[in-house]
Design a protein around this motif. Structure first.
Motif, PDB file in Angstrom:
ATOM      1  N   GLN A 107       0.659  -1.327  -0.101  1.00 63.40           N
ATOM      2  CA  GLN A 107       0.039   0.080  -0.321  1.00 63.40           C
ATOM      3  C   GLN A 107       0.793   1.114   0.065  1.00 63.40           C
ATOM      4  O   GLN A 107       0.728   2.181  -0.511  1.00 63.40           O
ATOM      5  N   TYR A 128      -6.685   3.825   3.627  1.00 63.14           N
ATOM      6  CA  TYR A 128      -5.805   2.426   3.692  1.00 63.14           C
ATOM      7  C   TYR A 128      -5.054   2.515   4.934  1.00 63.14           C
ATOM      8  O   TYR A 128      -3.781   3.056   4.903  1.00 63.14           O
ATOM      9  N   ALA A 131      -1.175   1.752   4.929  1.00 62.79           N
ATOM     10  CA  ALA A 131      -0.282   2.427   4.085  1.00 62.79           C
ATOM     11  C   ALA A 131       0.474   3.350   5.096  1.00 62.79           C
ATOM     12  O   ALA A 131      -0.103   4.100   6.211  1.00 62.79           O
ATOM     13  N   LEU A 335      -5.789  -2.700  -4.470  1.00 68.76           N
ATOM     14  CA  LEU A 335      -5.705  -2.613  -2.954  1.00 68.76           C
ATOM     15  C   LEU A 335      -7.031  -3.059  -2.274  1.00 68.76           C
ATOM     16  O   LEU A 335      -6.964  -3.411  -1.143  1.00 68.76           O
TER      17      LEU A 335
END
Length: 354
Positions: A107, A128, A131, A335
């Motif tokens: 990510q 996300y 990340a 993702l």
């Protein structure tokens, strides 16, 4: 701690702006708050305020889409096609470098590899949690900083004066229309989030603003008193993500980010050289149009260097708008869907390879 965070961000943004550095309010606030975070000082930006900032930024970004700008897109079909190819090549090459050579997680490597649109990429990353925001922020920020710092000298062989463009700005919107616009932006942002669109709070208002401006139905520019604090606030949000990052880890991040910049810029240089050789378009003009990041900065440099800012603006806008339109769907495919309530990693796992 919220007051301290915004105070530091305001001072840092003001200082960078006074020094004439690119994206001063955003970058200065980010650096100042990141310094506090690295020093171990708790830094906080409330979620509710963050949502307001995203709505204003989305409306502001969309106001840059004008009918006359979009009308020029069809004048350069060949270079537009090459632009799309360069964006894909830069993203893939940079991703592979950061994933395989630097050892970053999937990510983080993906978001750090996206060429340009710093504000949008950072907001997209918030959905996300795996990340690493620190790495993404540094990679994206460093790319724009180096572009603005190096390209003028590289293209002219010397320094350029402190010229300021004398372009007439669109009228600022205010009063009742401004309130209605913000409320409409908030509504589209809420709807985009309900639909599961990544970075919906920013993307929804952007689409609304872009449609209004590009159609000519309502052409506007948000006032500086509204946009400047939001750029600084976004800088604070990014800066908070540097919590618990040691100076040694930061140094390793800089090395990787410089390598990633070299990978992406090499592709831009090669494609720009090919366009110059086969189509006869000035090399510097194409390079500014294809440079991976900094829409406003690249347009300003084109104006200062007398390299057809319309050409640069059209290509940079197509790249930017294309990423805003396509990235949410590409990101979901690559993702998976964004995680509700995710805000990105606040802290960097120091066991990860930098």
């Amino acid at each position: 701690m919220t007051v301290l965070t915004f105070a530091a961000g305001g001072v840092g943004g003001w200082g960078f702006t006074v020094l004439g550095l690119p994206a001063g309010w955003l970058a200065g606030a980010m650096v100042a708050v990141a310094a506090l975070a690295i020093a171990g000082v708790p830094c906080v930006v409330p979620d509710a305020l963050r949502s307001v900032v995203f709505v204003v930024l989305g409306l502001s970004m969309g106001s840059g889409v004008k009918p006359e700008t979009l009308a020029r897109v069809g004048e350069w079909p060949v270079t537009m096609g090459l632009l799309v190819g360069s964006v894909v090549a830069i993203l893939l090459a940079t991703y592979v470098y950061q994933r395989r050579i630097a050892g970053w997680d999937r990510q983080t490597a993906y978001f750090a590899a996206i060429p340009g649109a710093l504000s949008y990429v950072m907001v997209l990353t918030l959905g996300y949690p795996k990340a690493d925001m620190a790495r993404v922020a540094l990679a994206q920020s460093l790319r724009v900083f180096i572009l603005v710092a190096i390209l003028p000298m590289a293209l002219t062989g010397g320094s350029i004066g402190s010229m300021v463009p004398d372009a007439a700005a669109e009228p600022f919107v205010g009063g009742g229309p401004l309130l209605l616009l913000v409320l409409a932006g908030a509504g589209t942002g809420w709807a985009a989030q309900r639909l599961g669109l990544p970075a919906g709070a920013l993307t929804g208002p952007f689409f609304l603003s872009a449609i209004l401006n590009a159609s000519g139905l309502f052409v506007f520019t948000l006032p500086d008193w509204m946009t400047v604090p939001c750029f600084a606030a976004l800088g604070c949000v990014i800066g908070c993500r540097f919590a618990s990052v040691s100076p040694s880890a930061l140094g390793r991040l800089l090395v990787v980010s410089l390598g990633a910049f070299a990978v992406g810029m090499s592709i831009s240089l090669l494609i720009s050289a090919a366009v110059w050789a086969f189509l006869g378009i000035p090399f510097g003009q194409v390079l500014l149009a294809f440079a991976p990041g900094g829409l406003e900065a690249m347009m300003l440099l084109a104006f200062l260097l007398d390299l057809d800012p319309a050409f640069v603006a059209a290509h940079q806008l197509v790249r930017y708008i294309g990423m805003v339109l396509i990235l949410p769907f590409v990101t979901s495919r690559v993702l998976g869907p964004p995680e509700t309530g995710g805000a990105g990693r606040n802290r960097m796992d120091m066991r990860d390879s930098a």
